[in-house]
Design an enzyme around this catalytic site. Sequence first.
Site, mmCIF file in Angstrom:
data_model
loop_
_atom_site.group_PDB
_atom_site.id
_atom_site.type_symbol
_atom_site.label_atom_id
_atom_site.label_comp_id
_atom_site.label_asym_id
_atom_site.label_seq_id
_atom_site.Cartn_x
_atom_site.Cartn_y
_atom_site.Cartn_z
ATOM 1 N N GLU A 226 0.881 -1.177 0.000
ATOM 2 C CA GLU A 226 0.000 0.000 0.000
ATOM 3 C C GLU A 226 0.910 1.216 0.000
ATOM 4 O OE1 GLU A 226 -3.270 0.123 -0.210
ATOM 5 O OE2 GLU A 226 -3.712 -2.010 -0.022
ATOM 6 N N CYS A 260 -2.109 9.508 2.466
ATOM 7 C CA CYS A 260 -1.673 8.940 1.177
ATOM 8 C C CYS A 260 -2.648 9.269 0.062
ATOM 9 C CB CYS A 260 -1.521 7.431 1.303
ATOM 10 S SG CYS A 260 -3.019 6.631 1.882
HETATM 11 P P1 NAD Z 1 7.235 5.189 7.594
HETATM 12 O O1 NAD Z 1 8.507 5.971 7.673
HETATM 13 O O2 NAD Z 1 6.382 5.044 8.798
HETATM 14 O O3 NAD Z 1 7.608 3.779 6.985
HETATM 15 C C1 NAD Z 1 6.653 2.783 6.857
HETATM 16 C C2 NAD Z 1 7.171 1.530 7.513
HETATM 17 O O4 NAD Z 1 8.332 1.078 6.832
HETATM 18 C C3 NAD Z 1 7.561 1.727 8.966
HETATM 19 O O5 NAD Z 1 7.038 0.668 9.729
HETATM 20 C C4 NAD Z 1 9.069 1.740 8.931
HETATM 21 O O6 NAD Z 1 9.639 1.217 10.113
HETATM 22 C C5 NAD Z 1 9.372 0.836 7.769
HETATM 23 N N1 NAD Z 1 10.627 1.173 7.107
HETATM 24 C C6 NAD Z 1 11.121 2.417 6.880
HETATM 25 N N2 NAD Z 1 12.299 2.336 6.228
HETATM 26 C C7 NAD Z 1 12.545 1.017 6.043
HETATM 27 C C8 NAD Z 1 13.615 0.279 5.439
HETATM 28 N N3 NAD Z 1 14.648 0.896 4.879
HETATM 29 N N4 NAD Z 1 13.525 -1.078 5.435
HETATM 30 C C9 NAD Z 1 12.480 -1.707 5.991
HETATM 31 N N5 NAD Z 1 11.443 -1.059 6.579
HETATM 32 C C10 NAD Z 1 11.476 0.274 6.606
HETATM 33 O O7 NAD Z 1 6.283 5.801 6.539
HETATM 34 P P2 NAD Z 1 6.602 6.513 5.211
HETATM 35 O O8 NAD Z 1 7.222 5.550 4.277
HETATM 36 O O9 NAD Z 1 7.219 7.853 5.421
HETATM 37 O O10 NAD Z 1 5.044 6.750 4.841
HETATM 38 C C11 NAD Z 1 4.642 7.727 4.014
HETATM 39 C C12 NAD Z 1 4.370 7.118 2.653
HETATM 40 O O11 NAD Z 1 3.445 6.071 2.797
HETATM 41 C C13 NAD Z 1 3.754 8.094 1.708
HETATM 42 O O12 NAD Z 1 4.333 7.882 0.440
HETATM 43 C C14 NAD Z 1 2.305 7.703 1.687
HETATM 44 O O13 NAD Z 1 1.637 8.049 0.516
HETATM 45 C C15 NAD Z 1 2.393 6.223 1.886
HETATM 46 N N6 NAD Z 1 1.173 5.726 2.489
HETATM 47 C C16 NAD Z 1 0.401 4.880 1.769
HETATM 48 C C17 NAD Z 1 -0.798 4.438 2.296
HETATM 49 C C18 NAD Z 1 -1.699 3.524 1.537
HETATM 50 O O14 NAD Z 1 -2.644 3.029 2.144
HETATM 51 N N7 NAD Z 1 -1.473 3.277 0.270
HETATM 52 C C19 NAD Z 1 -1.178 4.849 3.562
HETATM 53 C C20 NAD Z 1 -0.337 5.693 4.264
HETATM 54 C C21 NAD Z 1 0.850 6.116 3.738
#
Ligand code: NAD
Length: 471
Positions: A226, A260
């Site tokens: 997602e 998102c």
């Molecule tokens: P985040 O930093 O919380 O990361 C998401 C998860 O990935 C966390 O649990 C984190 O610990 C893990 N993570 C981070 N870096 C990692 C790595 N290198 N290796 C393994 N795991 C890792 O969140 P984010 O990525 O900043 O979230 C924002 C993004 O998520 C935006 O692009 C947003 O559009 C997207 N998003 C999508 C949805 C959806 O339902 N499609 C919902 C919310 C957010």
Amino acid sequence: QQQQPEQLQSESESDRMANFDDTLQRARLAFSSGKTRNVSFRRKQLENLLRCYEEHENEIISALEADLRRPKQESLIVETEFMKNDIKHILFHLDEWVQSEKPSKSFVNLMDDVQIYNDPFGVVLVIGAWNYPLQLLLVPVASAIAAGNCVVIKPSEIAANCAKFIADVIPKYLDNDCYPVVCGGPSETAELLNQRFDYIFYTGSTRVGKIIHAAANKYLTPTTLELGGKSPCYIDKSVELRTAVKRILWGKLINCGQTCIAPDYILCSKEVQEKFIAEAKDVLKEWYGENIQSSPDLSRVINANNFQRLLGLMKSGRVAVGGNYDASERFIEPTILVDVKESDPIMEEEIFGPILPIFNVESAYDAIKFINARESPLVLYIFTSETEVQNLFINGTQSGGLCVNDTIMHYAVDVLPFGGVGMSGMGSYHGKYGFETFTHKKSCLGKDLSAFGEKLASARYPPYSDRKGSL
Ligand code: NAD
């Protein structure tokens, strides 16, 4: 007896690995004992989770306030009420969803038993994101429980107060062997991904989504991703603009734009743009008063990194509305930018903040061309009162979802699958689609062993001849 959730930050790498091994082993043993296959057990766990949301509503709201300065009413709508309704919906339909299907049979299989069983995958990993730190994690967790899996629950470390709530409270309500909580950031998650899971459900950025997908490849683990991206919003001149402006600004500003499916940018003509800006100034005053920073109804940017990133994006184009900020509170005023160019950073990366650029197009055809020249968005928003225009977008573009004359609300319709396509993700969930995501459809053919059945089947045996014909 209650076990403590894994507290990973203070542990050494080797301790953590041993801890992960142990957690996974306990979950595997629990799954192979068959207890999660029992539908009453699943129901009980889901009821416990629902009770957890009810008994800890105030704590949840406080954690969200601490992480995001999220207003209580927003947290109620988008987290607690949403999560409660999701579980109630599952509990209402669970007995029906778990039933095996008996598809209609062709003449060849008339005497056979043909069924499709709903099998859990096994031990699944659900990784959440910080922007809606509870529901983005616990809604898929509820679906995975409903489908009979064991679930390793990994909250985002960035929303630290919510992660602490999940680690401290969820284990008091769910079976600890079947549904362990593990905490940590990128390096801990990378270590966790060395373990073998039977399914991985990830919510977060496209960049990390690729890392997850690559890690899953090692064991050919199926994944749902997602992800994010830039969700466009086209407005044509046929719409009643006051309503459109309210629906667009609400979708942009809820959770301070850190959604998102927030409308990322607007595509419209110059003429629509002028009216949009006039209405937007009025709506913002109505919602947040003269001094927006003192309004309790606007969340804040999650951390200093994102705050600085957003200030950088504000340098694109010209500020038509807003533009103020205060680093001490990570406050950014709702800001509308005009005269942006395609090559500006704000038109290239997902904004994820309260900044709304307007890019001018002459027609719906121009907008479609613009959208199709980019990655497929998670959602496409169209504001129009013309069915023909609506159909042009439905038939002429690709996106995870499409929402006409509103924003965000498609997410809350539990009979609609939610998910992206291409770079905005793969797979979907919500309601029955969540149950199906975590379910392997096991085909089963039961043949009849009678002499008559064997006579019918014998045409397949050698020696082959044309006279025997085909199967
Ligand atoms: P985040 O930093 O919380 O990361 C998401 C998860 O990935 C966390 O649990 C984190 O610990 C893990 N993570 C981070 N870096 C990692 C790595 N290198 N290796 C393994 N795991 C890792 O969140 P984010 O990525 O900043 O979230 C924002 C993004 O998520 C935006 O692009 C947003 O559009 C997207 N998003 C999508 C949805 C959806 O339902 N499609 C919902 C919310 C957010």
